[in-house]
Motif scaffolding. Structure first.
Motif, PDB file in Angstrom:
ATOM      1  N   HIS A  64     -41.918  42.212 -73.726  1.00 44.38           N
ATOM      2  CA  HIS A  64     -43.206  41.504 -73.780  1.00 44.38           C
ATOM      3  C   HIS A  64     -43.500  40.786 -72.461  1.00 44.38           C
ATOM      4  O   HIS A  64     -44.598  40.901 -71.912  1.00 44.38           O
ATOM      5  CB  HIS A  64     -43.182  40.503 -74.938  1.00 44.38           C
ATOM      6  CG  HIS A  64     -44.393  39.630 -75.016  1.00 44.38           C
ATOM      7  ND1 HIS A  64     -45.603  40.090 -75.482  1.00 44.38           N
ATOM      8  CD2 HIS A  64     -44.588  38.334 -74.669  1.00 44.38           C
ATOM      9  CE1 HIS A  64     -46.491  39.106 -75.431  1.00 44.38           C
ATOM     10  NE2 HIS A  64     -45.902  38.023 -74.935  1.00 44.38           N
ATOM     11  N   HIS A 104     -52.328  30.445 -73.190  1.00 44.08           N
ATOM     12  CA  HIS A 104     -52.371  31.846 -73.621  1.00 44.08           C
ATOM     13  C   HIS A 104     -52.481  32.039 -75.128  1.00 44.08           C
ATOM     14  O   HIS A 104     -52.704  33.155 -75.590  1.00 44.08           O
ATOM     15  CB  HIS A 104     -51.203  32.656 -73.024  1.00 44.08           C
ATOM     16  CG  HIS A 104     -49.874  32.413 -73.645  1.00 44.08           C
ATOM     17  ND1 HIS A 104     -49.025  31.425 -73.218  1.00 44.08           N
ATOM     18  CD2 HIS A 104     -49.233  33.048 -74.662  1.00 44.08           C
ATOM     19  CE1 HIS A 104     -47.928  31.464 -73.939  1.00 44.08           C
ATOM     20  NE2 HIS A 104     -48.028  32.437 -74.819  1.00 44.08           N
ATOM     21  N   ASP A 121     -51.880  39.268 -73.903  1.00 38.25           N
ATOM     22  CA  ASP A 121     -50.806  38.848 -74.799  1.00 38.25           C
ATOM     23  C   ASP A 121     -51.008  39.428 -76.207  1.00 38.25           C
ATOM     24  O   ASP A 121     -50.079  39.958 -76.810  1.00 38.25           O
ATOM     25  CB  ASP A 121     -50.784  37.309 -74.862  1.00 38.25           C
ATOM     26  CG  ASP A 121     -49.552  36.779 -75.565  1.00 38.25           C
ATOM     27  OD1 ASP A 121     -48.468  36.839 -74.966  1.00 38.25           O
ATOM     28  OD2 ASP A 121     -49.668  36.329 -76.721  1.00 38.25           O
ATOM     29  N   HIS A 134     -45.884  33.158 -68.560  1.00 37.92           N
ATOM     30  CA  HIS A 134     -46.655  32.550 -69.657  1.00 37.92           C
ATOM     31  C   HIS A 134     -45.780  32.113 -70.828  1.00 37.92           C
ATOM     32  O   HIS A 134     -46.053  31.126 -71.469  1.00 37.92           O
ATOM     33  CB  HIS A 134     -47.783  33.483 -70.106  1.00 37.92           C
ATOM     34  CG  HIS A 134     -47.331  34.602 -70.990  1.00 37.92           C
ATOM     35  ND1 HIS A 134     -46.727  35.741 -70.503  1.00 37.92           N
ATOM     36  CD2 HIS A 134     -47.373  34.747 -72.339  1.00 37.92           C
ATOM     37  CE1 HIS A 134     -46.441  36.531 -71.499  1.00 37.92           C
ATOM     38  NE2 HIS A 134     -46.802  35.958 -72.635  1.00 37.92           N
ATOM     39  N   ASP A 135     -44.727  32.851 -71.139  1.00 33.10           N
ATOM     40  CA  ASP A 135     -43.869  32.497 -72.282  1.00 33.10           C
ATOM     41  C   ASP A 135     -42.597  31.775 -71.847  1.00 33.10           C
ATOM     42  O   ASP A 135     -41.595  31.799 -72.565  1.00 33.10           O
ATOM     43  CB  ASP A 135     -43.504  33.767 -73.078  1.00 33.10           C
ATOM     44  CG  ASP A 135     -44.517  34.060 -74.170  1.00 33.10           C
ATOM     45  OD1 ASP A 135     -45.199  33.118 -74.616  1.00 33.10           O
ATOM     46  OD2 ASP A 135     -44.622  35.232 -74.582  1.00 33.10           O
TER      47      ASP A 135
HETATM   48 FE   LIG Z   1     -46.595  36.037 -74.881  1.00 25.56          FE
END
Ligand SMILES: [Fe+2]
Ligand SMILES: [Fe+2]
Length: 529
Positions: free
Chosen positions: A222, A429, A458, A265-266
């Motif tokens: 991901h 996000h 996403d 982002h994560d």
């Molecule tokens: Fe994500």
């Protein structure tokens, strides 16, 4: 040299210095250095070499004006037949090549006439002359050094000319070229340092994402797929000449900022417990509790059988009736266990009837340590009744925290000015345009295009990823349908979704990153709102 000429040359050097320091593309910078040096020294040709990691001088730019030969920079690349010049041959300094000696000694070398020279091997230049009907005569080699006095490369000028005649390089010209070369070295060092730092930072953020994927084996991929799709969007926005983004272009700095935000982002997931990130069934905690649950039902069966045998001992009882009842009870228990096993696998939807059945099963009592307890604990009951997926409200709350944490952690870095929005973009996000997202519930007016791009990337990655805990990756058409609903519900950006369809980004992405079994026919008109 007259005062006027000196002043002109000084002005030229200042202008060249300015122009070189503004150039951000190293290849073009190298070309500019050679062009300016040739101009200031009236040279017909020249070569700019760069030092390689293995002590060789590679041909980067080559010009020969009268033969109309231009390689490197904005022209065609230097042909592979031009082998880099070795500084050492069999471990011994290469004192045959004038450019190698220039680099080895870090000194300017002026050759008045290559054909009369006895010190260096000019067979390469002579070969060129023969092939092209040229005459290489005067050479000027000047080393380029960085702030640590290390050799960056060599500037070699060829055939200084005056009134169409080849002349030697005068002392004044040599000083001028040396001054230019030292300015060029500063500009080159700066750009190389910037590029090195960028490359290091880029590798570092990719390393962080890779580390996250090791931790999160279920959604592995991901963190590396979302930035790919994010940048596909960014390129398409920049190339859009007729649609919603025709008047908008991301600058290079904004592209870099978006790239970093996409990759990180994560980032907050570094602190999300692994058993929640990878929770593949509803009862999975540090391990899946389904087997404990099955054992409890074995106890229930045992209790029922004991009751049956006790009743059989009673003279007045009807054994046939009792046996029929115990068979039914055991059947019912086996049936309930199968049902609960099925509930344990997270799905897209759980009906109220199913939840009621879980409650009913949970009410049954078993005897443990002489105490009557419910066969399902409250925690087990609540987990088994999770409507969608495998995460309970409590799990989901912990999971959601990764976004705020992405913002908080990323906000601790001392970014250069052009990356200062990375934490904000990354932290948005999971926000939605109608304000129903998290963690801040920001509405569209607070969500810049960059945040909307990462959010869409996403979601689409999540829908099409083949490796989610409770579902297989959706087909392309189903993922597009869900996105369409999200646009209609004002959760994701309509213009971006249109760009996604019109520029066929969904297909471009799917071809490389979605399992071919999921790629089905897409009727684009169906999804345009
Ligand atoms: Fe994500
Ligand atoms: Fe996330």
């Amino acid at each position: 040299m007259s005062d006027n000429t000196s002043h002109d040359n000084l002005q030229k050097l200042i202008n060249i210095g300015r122009s070189l320091s503004r150039e951000k593309n190293i290849n073009i910078l190298l070309e500019k250095i050679l062009i300016e040096a040739r101009e200031i020294s009236h040279s017909d040709g020249g070569t700019l070499y760069l030092m390689t990691d293995d002590n060789r001088l590679s041909f980067e730019i080559m010009h020969n004006e009268s033969k109309n030969i231009f390689f490197g920079g904005s022209s065609a690349p230097v042909p592979d037949s031009f082998y880099p010049v070795k500084l050492y041959v069999d471990g011994v300094p290469n004192d045959h090549s004038v450019s190698a000696v220039c680099a080895l000694k870090g000194k300017t070398i002026h050759i008045e006439d290559a054909y009369a020279d006895k010190n260096y091997d000019f067979s390469g230049a002579k070969g060129f002359d023969q092939k092209h009907g040229y005459h290489s005569k005067s050479f000027l080699n000047v080393p380029l050094k960085n702030h640590k006095d290390e050799i960056l490369g060599v500037l070699q000028l060829l055939n200084a000319t005056e009134n169409d005649k080849i002349i030697s390089y005068s002392k004044e010209i040599i000083s001028l070229v040396e001054a230019l070369t030292s300015q060029a070295s500063i500009a080159l060092t700066n750009q190389m340092l910037i590029e090195e730092q960028k490359a290091l930072f880029k590798s570092f953020i990719q390393l962080v994402s890779e580390a996250l994927e090791h931790k999160d084996e279920v959604t592995g991929g991901h963190c590396t797929r979302v930035p790919v799709l994010t940048m596909m969007f960014a390129d398409a926005i920049n190339e859009d000449a007729t649609g919603a983004y025709k008047k908008f272009k991301f600058t290079d700095d904004q592209m870099e900022e978006l790239y970093v935000a996409g990759w990180l982002h994560d980032f907050g997931k570094v602190a999300t417990p692994e058993h929640i990130m990878n929770k593949s069934t509803k009862l999975e905690c540090l391990f899946d509790k389904i087997n404990l649950l099955i054992m409890k039902f074995e106890i229930l069966k045992r209790d029922k059988k004991i009751e049956f045998y006790k009743n059989c001992l009673n003279q007045e009882s009807n054994e046939k009736e009792l046996r029929k009842k115990i068979d039914n009870d055991i059947n019912q228990i086996d049936n309930d266990v199968e049902f609960l096993k099925n509930c344990n696998i997270g799905g897209e939807f759980m009906s109220d009837e199913m939840k009621e059945r879980v409650d009913k099963i949970a009410d049954q009592l078993i005897s443990v340590e002489n105490k009557q307890i419910n066969i399902l604990s409250n925690n087990e009951k609540e987990n088994l009744k999770i409507s969608r997926g495998t995460l309970s409200d409590k799990d989901f709350f912990i999971m959601k925290e990764h976004v705020s944490l992405s913002y908080e952690l990323l906000n601790k870095l001392p970014y250069p000015k052009h990356l200062k929005n990375v934490p904000f973009y990354a932290g948005c996000h999971h926000e939605k345009i109608d304000g129903s997202g998290y963690p801040n519930g920001y509405k569209g007016d607070k969500l810049p295009l960059q945040a909307r791009v990462i959010a869409l990337a996403d979601v689409f990655e999540g829908l099409t990823a083949p490796d989610r805990p409770y579902k297989k990756g959706y087909s392309l058409s189903k993922a597009m349908e869900i996105l369409k609903f999200m646009v209609q519900d004002n959760e994701i950006d309509k213009d971006l979704f249109e760009l996604f369809i019109n520029k066929k980004l969904y297909l471009k992405y799917a071809k490389d990153y979605v399992d071919s079994s999921q790629i089905d026919e897409i009727d684009e008109k169906k999804y345009l709102i």
